[in-house]
Motif scaffolding. Structure first.
Motif, PDB file in Angstrom:
ATOM      1  N   THR A   1     -49.374 -47.303 -22.706  1.00 38.13           N
ATOM      2  CA  THR A   1     -49.510 -48.384 -21.982  1.00 38.13           C
ATOM      3  C   THR A   1     -48.743 -48.682 -20.808  1.00 38.13           C
ATOM      4  O   THR A   1     -49.232 -48.993 -19.632  1.00 38.13           O
ATOM      5  CB  THR A   1     -49.408 -49.873 -22.779  1.00 38.13           C
TER       6      THR A   1
ATOM      7  N   ARG B   1     -49.838 -45.985 -18.158  1.00 40.79           N
ATOM      8  CA  ARG B   1     -51.170 -46.359 -17.465  1.00 40.79           C
ATOM      9  C   ARG B   1     -50.990 -47.495 -16.580  1.00 40.79           C
ATOM     10  O   ARG B   1     -51.475 -47.753 -15.266  1.00 40.79           O
ATOM     11  CB  ARG B   1     -52.241 -46.977 -18.590  1.00 40.79           C
ATOM     12  N   GLN B   2     -50.028 -48.678 -17.028  1.00 41.34           N
ATOM     13  CA  GLN B   2     -49.837 -49.580 -15.968  1.00 41.34           C
ATOM     14  C   GLN B   2     -49.123 -48.999 -14.678  1.00 41.34           C
ATOM     15  O   GLN B   2     -49.265 -49.497 -13.682  1.00 41.34           O
ATOM     16  CB  GLN B   2     -48.811 -50.618 -16.533  1.00 41.34           C
TER      17      GLN B   2
ATOM     18  N   GLU C   1     -51.815 -47.729 -12.589  1.00 48.21           N
ATOM     19  CA  GLU C   1     -52.743 -48.742 -11.873  1.00 48.21           C
ATOM     20  C   GLU C   1     -51.985 -49.528 -10.836  1.00 48.21           C
ATOM     21  O   GLU C   1     -52.494 -50.142  -9.942  1.00 48.21           O
ATOM     22  CB  GLU C   1     -53.138 -49.843 -12.990  1.00 48.21           C
TER      23      GLU C   1
ATOM     24  N   HIS D   1     -48.048 -40.217 -16.814  1.00 44.07           N
ATOM     25  CA  HIS D   1     -49.301 -40.578 -17.547  1.00 44.07           C
ATOM     26  C   HIS D   1     -49.889 -39.340 -18.054  1.00 44.07           C
ATOM     27  O   HIS D   1     -50.309 -39.181 -19.273  1.00 44.07           O
ATOM     28  CB  HIS D   1     -50.286 -41.350 -16.627  1.00 44.07           C
TER      29      HIS D   1
ATOM     30  N   GLN E   1     -50.332 -38.309 -22.170  1.00 45.29           N
ATOM     31  CA  GLN E   1     -51.512 -38.170 -22.721  1.00 45.29           C
ATOM     32  C   GLN E   1     -51.688 -36.574 -23.388  1.00 45.29           C
ATOM     33  O   GLN E   1     -52.359 -36.559 -24.299  1.00 45.29           O
ATOM     34  CB  GLN E   1     -52.762 -38.002 -21.505  1.00 45.29           C
TER      35      GLN E   1
ATOM     36  N   HIS F   1     -54.616 -36.647 -25.900  1.00 46.39           N
ATOM     37  CA  HIS F   1     -55.685 -37.609 -25.150  1.00 46.39           C
ATOM     38  C   HIS F   1     -56.724 -36.603 -24.688  1.00 46.39           C
ATOM     39  O   HIS F   1     -56.525 -35.634 -23.870  1.00 46.39           O
ATOM     40  CB  HIS F   1     -55.255 -38.424 -24.262  1.00 46.39           C
TER      41      HIS F   1
ATOM     42  N   THR G   1     -56.200 -35.699 -15.969  1.00 42.96           N
ATOM     43  CA  THR G   1     -55.019 -36.227 -15.310  1.00 42.96           C
ATOM     44  C   THR G   1     -54.240 -35.459 -14.692  1.00 42.96           C
ATOM     45  O   THR G   1     -53.689 -35.678 -13.814  1.00 42.96           O
ATOM     46  CB  THR G   1     -54.378 -37.337 -16.330  1.00 42.96           C
TER      47      THR G   1
END
Length: 863
Positions: free
Chosen positions: A440, A443-444, A447, A465, A469, A474, A480
Motif C-alpha cells: 500500500t 503504491r501511495q 500515486e 513499487h 511487487q 505480483h 513496473t
C-alpha cells in the motif's frame, strides 16, 4: 614502564616475526591484555630495537572513530600512494594500494595500537591485509585490550577469518607480573614487594604509578586519582595545558596544539620531563591513555565543557575538518546545535563510505539533538536514520523513525521528498513483516509523484513499487520494473539501475537460471563500481537464494564467502544475517549438520519479532530439528508456514513450504502435505518457482499423494517424480547433498541401496528419515534390521559424524581423496565435501594439520 620485566618471550616472538618477514613470509602479531599490562611499552621497546621500516599509528577513543584513523597517523609524511588515498578518504583506493605500498620496503612493520577502538574501515583493511600477508615482507602488529566487553565484536572481525585461513596469526597475550617481577621493579624503592604485588595485582602500569608516587604517600584508590595526583605536581601553566590535551585522545597533532595553546605550548616540556607526555613524530600524546582519562575524569564538568569547546572551535576552522572529531567535541562541549549539525554530516559521510555502523551512531547522536536543526534537516535526518536502522536489523525502530520522516515531509508540504520517503518506508514495512502495508505504501508513493515532473523521485518510487511487487509475485512486477528502468535512465539514476536489475532477476518470466544469475552478476558489479554498498548486498542475498534453490552449492559457497565479507565489513547487519542463514542451509545440504546447527541456532536466537529475516531462519532451523526427530519441529514449522503465507516472498514460501511438506512425510501426516500443495499451486507459476514446486511435489509423493512432473520440472526432482531413483541418487551425489541422495536410494525398493541409505541417514543423525527407511526394510522382507547407533557411537570429540571420522582416519593414513573414495565406495566429490567439513570442524586449514590433530587426540586418549 621504562624497564621491561618478564616480557622477553613477547619481544623474541616479535623479532622472530620480522626475521621471517625479511625472508618474505609475513604474519600478523596480536598483543592483547588488560589496560596497563604494558602493550604499548612492549611495542615501543620492539620498535626502538628492530632493524626494519616501521610505521606506527593508534586508534582513537572517539564516540565514533575516524575512518582509517590509525592508518592516517602511520602513513603521515610518507608521501606514498597509500597516504594520498587516505587523505582522499577513498576506501576502495586504500584497499587497492595498501599491499603494494606496505611491501615497498622489506621488511616493513605496521603497528596499529588500540585496535579495540578501531573504526570499521581499519578493521576491514586489517582483515584484507592479514588474508594476504603471508606472501609479503610485512609484519602487522596490533594491540588490543581484552577485558572490555564491547571489544569482542572487533576481536572477532579482526581475527575470526584469520584463524581459519592460511595466515599465521601469532597471539601474544600479556599477563600480569609475578611477585618476582614486581620485586625487580620495586628494588630500592622502599616498597614491600609482596604488598605492592597484592595491591596492584601485578599490573605493570599500576606498579610503576605507585613507584612514581612520593615515598610514604597513601596509595591512590583508583588510577584516576593517581593520575590527577601526578598532574597536580606540575606548574600551574603546564597543568592547564595538560588539562586541555586531556580531552583529546590519541596523538594530538602539532597544528592543533598550536591552535589551542599558541606560545603556551612550550610549557608542556615540563610534562614531558615528568614522563606524562611524550613527543611522537606527528604530535604529542600522553604516555599512557589511562593517565589521560584519569586527568579528564578529575576535571570539573564545566571545565571539561570549556576545554571541548576550545577544541571544537579550532577544528571547525580547518579547511577539511574531521567530522567524527567535531561530533565528539561538540558533545563534550554540550553544544547541541554543533552536535546535530556535524553528526548529520558525519552520518552521511560514513554512509557514503560504506561504514554503516558509524553512520548509525552519528545519526543516533544527531537525532538526540534534532531540535537544534531546521525542519528540512530534521526530516532528512529521520529518513536517513531509518535507513541505517534497517541495515542494522532494527526494523521496528526503522518503521517508527521512517514514519516520523514521512510526517515531517508532509508538514513541510514537500510532495517530492514525501513520495521518496514513503517509498523507502515501504521497504521498512516489508522487512518488518507487514507485506500488505508495504504494498500500500509503495503504491501511495507512486500515486503521489505521478502528477509531478520530478523524474528522479518518480524513478525511486516506481523502483520500490516494482521491488515489492517482485518479492510478492505480483503479475505486473516485470512491467513496473521495466518502467522504473526507463525512468532511471532518463534521470541518470545509476544507483537505481543496479537495484532494478536485482528485482528483474526475480520478476522477469522468460529467463532461465543462467540468465537470472547473469542479471544478478551485472547488478552486483554495477552497484559495486558506483559504491552503492547496500545494493551490492541485496544482490548477494538474492543470488544466494537463487543458487540455494537450484542446488548450485559450489557457487553458493563462493557467493556466501564474498557476500558475508562485504556485508559484515560495512555494517549491513540485516544482509549479513540473511547470508548467515543461507550458510547454515548450505551446511544442511552438504551434510555438515553440526555447522548448520551452529549458524541456524545463532540466527534463530537473534531473530527479530516477525520480520522477514525470522521468516528465513525459523523454517530452516525447524527443518533441521525435524530431520533429527525433535518434537518441537512441527509447531515451529506450522508457524513459519503461516508467516510465509503472509509474507508472500517466493524464497520464504519455498523455505517454509518445502520444510513443512518434508515434516508431513516424516511424521506420516499426508493431509498436511496436501494443504501445502494446495496453497503452493497458486505460486507455482511465479518466475523461478520451478525447483521449489518440484521439491514440494517430491515430498508429497513420498507422503503418498499423487504427484507428477510438470513442464520445466528440474533435475534431480523430475527423476524422483518419474521413479528413476538411480538417476536421482547420482544427481544428488554430484550436487553434494547426501541426505537427498540417501532418500533417493531409499526410494529404490531394493534392499542393498536402501541399506546404503540407512547408513548415510544414521551417519547424519537423520533419525526421522532413518525410522522411515527401517520401516521400508521390514516391508522389503529384511529380517535383521541394523540397529540405530547409540548417542555414544555417533558422538565424536570434535563433533564429526561417523563417516567424517572414517574419512579423517584414512586421511591421516596418507590416502588421497580418490583412494578414500575407493575404500569407502563413494564418489570423490563426496569425499571432497567430507574433507572440507572436517577442516572446518577441526578449525584447521590443511590435511596435514587435520592428521596432526587426530594424532594428538589419540596420544592424549592413550595417555
Amino acid at each position: 614502564m621504562r624497564v621491561l620485566v618478564e616480557r622477553e618471550r613477547v619481544l623474541g616472538a616479535l623479532h622472530a616475526a620480522v626475521d621471517e618477514a625479511r625472508a618474505g613470509r609475513g604474519s600478523m602479531v596480536l598483543i592483547t591484555g588488560e589496560a596497563g599490562l604494558g602493550k604499548t611499552s612492549v611495542v615501543r621497546a620492539f620498535v626502538g630495537a628492530v632493524a626494519a621500516r616501521v610505521l606506527v599509528g593508534s586508534c582513537d577513543g572517539l564516540l565514533t572513530p575516524r575512518m582509517f584513523g590509525a592508518l592516517r597517523e602511520a602513513m603521515a609524511g610518507s608521501g606514498g600512494r597509500l597516504e594520498a588515498a587516505l587523505d582522499d578518504a577513498d576506501r576502495e583506493a586504500v584497499f587497492d594500494v595498501a599491499l603494494a605500498d606496505l611491501a615497498a620496503e622489506a621488511p616493513t612493520v605496521l603497528v596499529v595500537e588500540d585496535l579495540h577502538w578501531a573504526d570499521e574501515a581499519t578493521v576491514d583493511l586489517i582483515g584484507y591485509l592479514t588474508r594476504r600477508i603471508e606472501a609479503l615482507p610485512v609484519v602487522l602488529v596490533g594491540t588490543m585490550r581484552e577485558e572490555v566487553e564491547e571489544n569482542r565484536p572487533v576481536r572477532r572481525r579482526t581475527c575470526g577469518s584469520v584463524s581459519t585461513s592460511e595466515v599465521r596469526l601469532r597471539h601474544l597475550p600479556l599477563v600480569p607480573l609475578t611477585p618476582a617481577g614486581v620485586a625487580q621493579l620495586a628494588a630500592g624503592s622502599g616498597w614491600d614487594a609482596a604488598e605492592l604485588h597484592a595491591l596492584t595485582g601485578g599490573n605493570p602500569f599500576h606498579v610503576t604509578e605507585m613507584l612514581a608516587a612520593p615515598g610514604g604517600q597513601a596509595v591512590p584508590a583508583t588510577i584516576v586519582r593517581a593520575a590527577a595526583g601526578r598532574v597536580q605536581r606540575l606548574g600551574a601553566r603546564c597543568r592547564q595545558a595538560i588539562e586541555q590535551l586531556a580531552v583529546l585522545s590519541g596523538t594530538v597533532d602539532f597544528d592543533l596544539i598550536d591552535g589551542l595553546l599558541g606560545k603556551q605550548a612550550e610549557v608542556l616540556a615540563e610534562a614531558e620531563q615528568h614522563g606524562i607526555l611524550e613527543v611522537r613524530r606527528d604530535g604529542l600524546a600522553f604516555r599512557h591513555e589511562l593517565v589521560r582519562r584519569g586527568v579528564e575524569a578529575s576535571l570539573p564538568h564545566l571545565r571539561r565543557r570549556a576545554l571541548h569547546l576550545a577544541v571544537l572551535t579550532v577544528l571547525a576552522g580547518r579547511q577539511q575538518p574531521d567530522l567524527a572529531r567535531l561530533v565528539h567535541h561538540a558533545v563534550g562541549a554540550g553544544n547541541h546545535g554543533a552536535t546535530a549539525h556535524y553528526a548529520l554530516l558525519a552520518g552521511r559521510e560514513a554512509a557514503a563510505a560504506g561504514t554503516h555502523d558509524a553512520a548509525l551512531a552519528h545519526f543516533t547522536t544527531a537525532t538526540a539533538h534534532a531540535d537544534a536543526l531546521g525542519d528540512a534537516d530534521r526530516a532528512r535526518l529521520a529518513d536517513d536514520h531509518a535507513g541505517e536502522l534497517s541495515h542494522a536489523h532494527r526494523f521496528a525502530e526503522a518503521i517508527h523513525v521512517g514514519e516520523t520522516a514521512v510526517r515531517r515531509y508532509a508538514e513541510l508540504g514537500d510532495p517530492i521528498a514525501l513520495g521518496q520517503a514513503r517509498a523507502r518506508l515501504s521497504r521498512h514495512y516489508y522487512l518488518a513483516g507487514d507485506t500488505a502495508l508495504a504494498i500500500t505504501t509503495a503504491r501511495q508513493a507512486v500515486e503521489l509523484l505521478e502528477p509531478t515532473e520530478a523524474v528522479p523521485a518518480k524513478a525511486c518510487a516506481v523502483t520500490y513499487h516494482g521491488a515489492v511487487q517482485a518479492l510478492t509475485g505480483h503479475p505486473d512486477a516485470a512491467t513496473t520494473l521495466r518502467r522504473a528502468e526507463t525512468l532511471a535512465q532518463q534521470a541518470d539514476r545509476v544507483d537505481l539501475a543496479g537495484l532494478i536489475m536485482t528485482y528483474q532477476s526475480i520478476a522477469l518470466p522468460d529467463l532461465d537460471l543462467d540468465g537470472r544469475i547473469a542479471v544478478l552478476t551485472d547488478s552486483l558489479e554495477l552497484a559495486r563500481t558506483h559504491g552503492h554498498h547496500e545494493h551490492v548486498a541485496r544482490a548477494y542475498t538474492t543470488l544466494a537464494e537463487l543458487l540455494y534453490q537450484h542446488g548450485r552449492l559450489d557457487e553458493l559457497q563462493r557467493c556466501l564467502t564474498d557476500g558475508l565479507a562485504f556485508a559484515d565489513g560495512r555494517g549491513l547487519r540485516s544482509h549479513a544475517y540473511h547470508l548467515t542463514v543461507h550458510r547454515g542451509l548450505l551446511h544442511l545440504r552438504r551434510g555438515d549438520w553440526t555447522c548448520a546447527d551452529n549458524d541456524l541456532s545463532a540466527c534463530a536466537d537473534g531473530a527479530a519479532g516477525t520480520g522477514v529475516l525470522a521468516s528465513y531462519v525459523q523454517p530452516a532451523h525447524a527443518r533441521l530439528l525435524a530431520r533429527r526427530g525433535h518434537p518441537a519441529a512441527g509447531d515451529l514449522l506450522h508457524r513459519a508456514w503461516r508467516r510465509g503465507r503472509r509474507q508472500q516472498s517466493l524464497a520464504v514460501l519455498g523455505l517454509s513450504g518445502t520444510a513443512l511438506a518434508e515434516w508431513a512425510w516424516l511424521t506420516n501426516q499426508p493431509t498436511v502435505a496436501a494443504a501445502v500443495r494446495h496453497t503452493w499451486r497458486h505460486h507455482a507459476h511465479r518466475p523461478g518457482a520451478a525447483p521449489l514446486w518440484a521439491e514440494i511435489l517430491r515430498y508429497c509423493a513420498r507422503a503418498g499423494l499423487p504427484a507428477e512432473p510438470f513442464d520445466g520440472c528440474p533435475e534431480p526432482w523430475v527423476a524422483g517424480l518419474r521413479g528413476d531413483w538411480q538417476s536421482a541418487a547420482t544427481a544428488w551425489e554430484r550436487i553434494g547433498d547426501p541426505y537427498e541422495q540417501a532418500l533417493a536410494l531409499a526410494d529404490s525398493g531394493v534392499i542393498e541401496p536402501t541399506l546404503q541409505a540407512l547408513r548415510t541417514l544414521d551417519d547424519l543423525g537423520a533419525t526421522a528419515a532413518a525410522t522411515q527407511v527401517r520401516h521400508q526394510l521390514r516391508t522389503l522382507g529384511l529380517r535383521t534390521i541394523p540397529r540405530r547407533p547409540s548417542t555414544h557411537t555417533r558422538t565424536h570429540p570434535a563433533g564429526l559424524t561417523a563417516r567424517q571420522a572414517d574419512v579423517l582416519d584414512l586421511l591421516a593414513d596418507g590416502l588421497t581423496n580418490a583412494e578414500i573414495a575407493t575404500r569407502l565406495v563413494v564418489s570423490v566429490r563426496t569425499v571432497d565435501h567430507h574433507v572440507s567439513a572436517i577442516l572446518t570442524r577441526l578449525g584447521v586449514t590443511s590435511r596435514h594439520e587435520a592428521a596432526a590433530t587426530l594424532r594428538n587426540r589419540q596420544t592424549r586418549t592413550a595417555g
